[in-house]
Design an enzyme around this catalytic site. Structure first.
Site, PDB file in Angstrom:
ATOM      1  N   GLY A  32      37.674  62.843  46.640  1.00 64.18           N
ATOM      2  CA  GLY A  32      36.464  62.029  46.472  1.00 64.18           C
ATOM      3  C   GLY A  32      36.269  61.109  47.657  1.00 64.18           C
ATOM      4  O   GLY A  32      37.108  61.042  48.547  1.00 64.18           O
ATOM      5  N   ASN A  38      42.023  49.572  42.539  1.00 61.37           N
ATOM      6  CA  ASN A  38      41.820  48.160  42.167  1.00 61.37           C
ATOM      7  C   ASN A  38      40.330  47.834  42.069  1.00 61.37           C
ATOM      8  O   ASN A  38      39.951  46.884  41.380  1.00 61.37           O
ATOM      9  CB  ASN A  38      42.537  47.245  43.166  1.00 61.37           C
ATOM     10  CG  ASN A  38      41.886  47.185  44.531  1.00 61.37           C
ATOM     11  OD1 ASN A  38      41.043  46.318  44.783  1.00 61.37           O
ATOM     12  ND2 ASN A  38      42.240  48.088  45.431  1.00 61.37           N
ATOM     13  N   SER A  85      46.080  48.688  48.370  1.00 56.50           N
ATOM     14  CA  SER A  85      45.730  49.040  49.756  1.00 56.50           C
ATOM     15  C   SER A  85      46.829  49.929  50.316  1.00 56.50           C
ATOM     16  O   SER A  85      47.904  49.441  50.688  1.00 56.50           O
ATOM     17  CB  SER A  85      45.600  47.778  50.614  1.00 56.50           C
ATOM     18  OG  SER A  85      44.673  46.893  50.031  1.00 56.50           O
ATOM     19  N   LYS A 145      35.642  54.808  39.625  1.00 54.18           N
ATOM     20  CA  LYS A 145      37.055  54.731  39.215  1.00 54.18           C
ATOM     21  C   LYS A 145      37.161  54.286  37.752  1.00 54.18           C
ATOM     22  O   LYS A 145      38.003  54.794  37.002  1.00 54.18           O
ATOM     23  CB  LYS A 145      37.819  53.785  40.141  1.00 54.18           C
ATOM     24  CG  LYS A 145      37.872  54.248  41.589  1.00 54.18           C
ATOM     25  CD  LYS A 145      38.475  55.632  41.715  1.00 54.18           C
ATOM     26  CE  LYS A 145      38.620  56.092  43.161  1.00 54.18           C
ATOM     27  NZ  LYS A 145      39.211  57.442  43.276  1.00 54.18           N
ATOM     28  N   TYR A 148      31.647  52.726  44.034  1.00 55.55           N
ATOM     29  CA  TYR A 148      32.981  53.341  44.128  1.00 55.55           C
ATOM     30  C   TYR A 148      33.849  52.862  42.956  1.00 55.55           C
ATOM     31  O   TYR A 148      34.504  53.668  42.278  1.00 55.55           O
ATOM     32  CB  TYR A 148      33.596  52.958  45.476  1.00 55.55           C
ATOM     33  CG  TYR A 148      35.046  53.312  45.651  1.00 55.55           C
ATOM     34  CD1 TYR A 148      35.446  54.622  45.901  1.00 55.55           C
ATOM     35  CD2 TYR A 148      36.039  52.325  45.587  1.00 55.55           C
ATOM     36  CE1 TYR A 148      36.785  54.945  46.078  1.00 55.55           C
ATOM     37  CE2 TYR A 148      37.373  52.635  45.767  1.00 55.55           C
ATOM     38  CZ  TYR A 148      37.733  53.941  46.020  1.00 55.55           C
ATOM     39  OH  TYR A 148      39.064  54.252  46.180  1.00 55.55           O
TER      40      TYR A 148
HETATM   41  C1  15L Z   1      40.544  51.511  47.967  1.00 54.51           C
HETATM   42  O1  15L Z   1      40.452  51.983  46.830  1.00 54.51           O
HETATM   43  C2  15L Z   1      40.000  52.234  49.120  1.00 54.51           C
HETATM   44  O2  15L Z   1      40.190  53.629  49.018  1.00 54.51           O
HETATM   45  C3  15L Z   1      40.550  51.757  50.443  1.00 54.51           C
HETATM   46  O3  15L Z   1      39.655  52.157  51.445  1.00 54.51           O
HETATM   47  C4  15L Z   1      40.735  50.219  50.466  1.00 54.51           C
HETATM   48  O4  15L Z   1      39.497  49.587  50.436  1.00 54.51           O
HETATM   49  C5  15L Z   1      41.557  49.791  49.295  1.00 54.51           C
HETATM   50  O5  15L Z   1      40.987  50.229  48.085  1.00 54.51           O
HETATM   51  C6  15L Z   1      41.723  48.246  49.224  1.00 54.51           C
HETATM   52  O6  15L Z   1      41.329  47.638  48.235  1.00 54.51           O
HETATM   53  O7  15L Z   1      42.286  47.687  50.170  1.00 54.51           O
END
Ligand code: 15L
Length: 264
Positions: free
Chosen positions: A69, A108, A161, A136, A132
């Site tokens: 994704g 997160n 992260s 999730k 996004y």
């Molecule tokens: C995520 O879910 C992203 O895929 C990544 O690009 C970062 O933004 C990460 O979270 C984050 O929160 O640091």
């Protein structure tokens, strides 16, 4: 045999290198070029939005690790088609192909507008910080449905992260190291009968904000701590200013105005 979607991506590449050392054989799925097959690997170049191809790829596997994704905030059409429809396809492929377990790469950002606080529970309400994050939260909800209605084992990993090392002050709380990424997915694949579980995917960060107890119950024992990098990160960027919206919520920059819909 485990089906790993998004296997050409950042986390997919880590799993291809690390999971075989824990005894897992991988069938790697991605729309992008997967490169040469490693020892024992099978490769499937396909789109997660193609359900028939997804079911065919899932046949004969014992689990799906769904990473495929868009990995960051994107316009609604892309999130809806690839992240939401693609994740529905992952659960539906598991059901149709008789695969008993799905490990879903949540984030997160499903709960990103939660004010940051020490030891947030995995039971905080869905509080996405963008489309996004909505995808999730939707994936977690689909997982809950497929666990309750069809008896699938579903483990949702609310990843922080994932980086080789922490780069900014927020990462001192949210970092998930490369080694802990493999440990986390191995635990999610190995836990006996987890039913439906949500766990935070971070390393054992001294400044962590999230409760790691559910992960430990599942068998995830992180070995790294972002604190080892704290002096360099703080020397470069200073301490976080909690008055800033991007520091006040766990989603960080995703909560700031540059992620408003008009700017995507
Ligand atoms: C995520 O879910 C992203 O895929 C990544 O690009 C970062 O933004 C990460 O979270 C984050 O929160 O640091």
């Amino acid at each position: 045999m485990i089906l790993v979607t998004g296997a050409a991506g950042q986390i997919g590449r880590l799993l291809r290198a690390g999971l075989p050392q824990h005894g897992w054989a991988l069938r790697c799925h991605d729309i992008a070029d997967l490169g040469a097959a490693g020892p024992g690997e099978e490769l499937v170049q396909a789109d997660v939005t193609d359900l028939a191809a997804f079911v065919a790829a899932a046949e004969g596997t014992t689990a799906i690790v769904h990473l495929g994704g868009n990995p960051k905030e994107s316009p609604w059409e892309a999130i809806n088609r690839v992240n939401i429809e693609g994740t529905y396809n992952a659960f539906e492929a598991a059901r149709l192909a008789g695969v008993p377990r799905v490990v879903f790469a949540s984030s997160n950002h499903a709960v990103g507008f939660t004010p940051r606080a020490r030891l947030a529970s995995v039971d905080v309400r869905a509080r996405p910080d963008g489309y996004y994050g909505v995808s999730k939260a939707a994936g977690e909800a689909l997982g809950s449905l497929y666990a309750d209605r069809y008896g699938l084992d579903v483990v949702c990993l609310r990843i922080g992260s994932q980086l080789p090392r922490p780069l900014r002050p927020r990462h001192l709380s949210t970092w998930l190291s490369d080694g802990d990424t493999v440990r986390l997915v191995h635990a999610a694949l190995s836990a006996p009968s987890p039913g439906f579980a949500v766990v935070y995917g971070i390393s054992a960060n001294s400044r962590g904000w999230w409760d790691l107890a559910p992960g430990r119950t599942l068998g995830y024992h992180p070995a790294d701590d972002a604190e080892d990098f704290a002096a360099e990160v703080i020397a470069e960027h200073g301490e976080p200013d909690l008055a800033e919206v991007t520091e006040a919520f766990i989603g960080g920059e995703f909560c700031g105005p540059e992620y408003d819909a008009d700017r995507l």
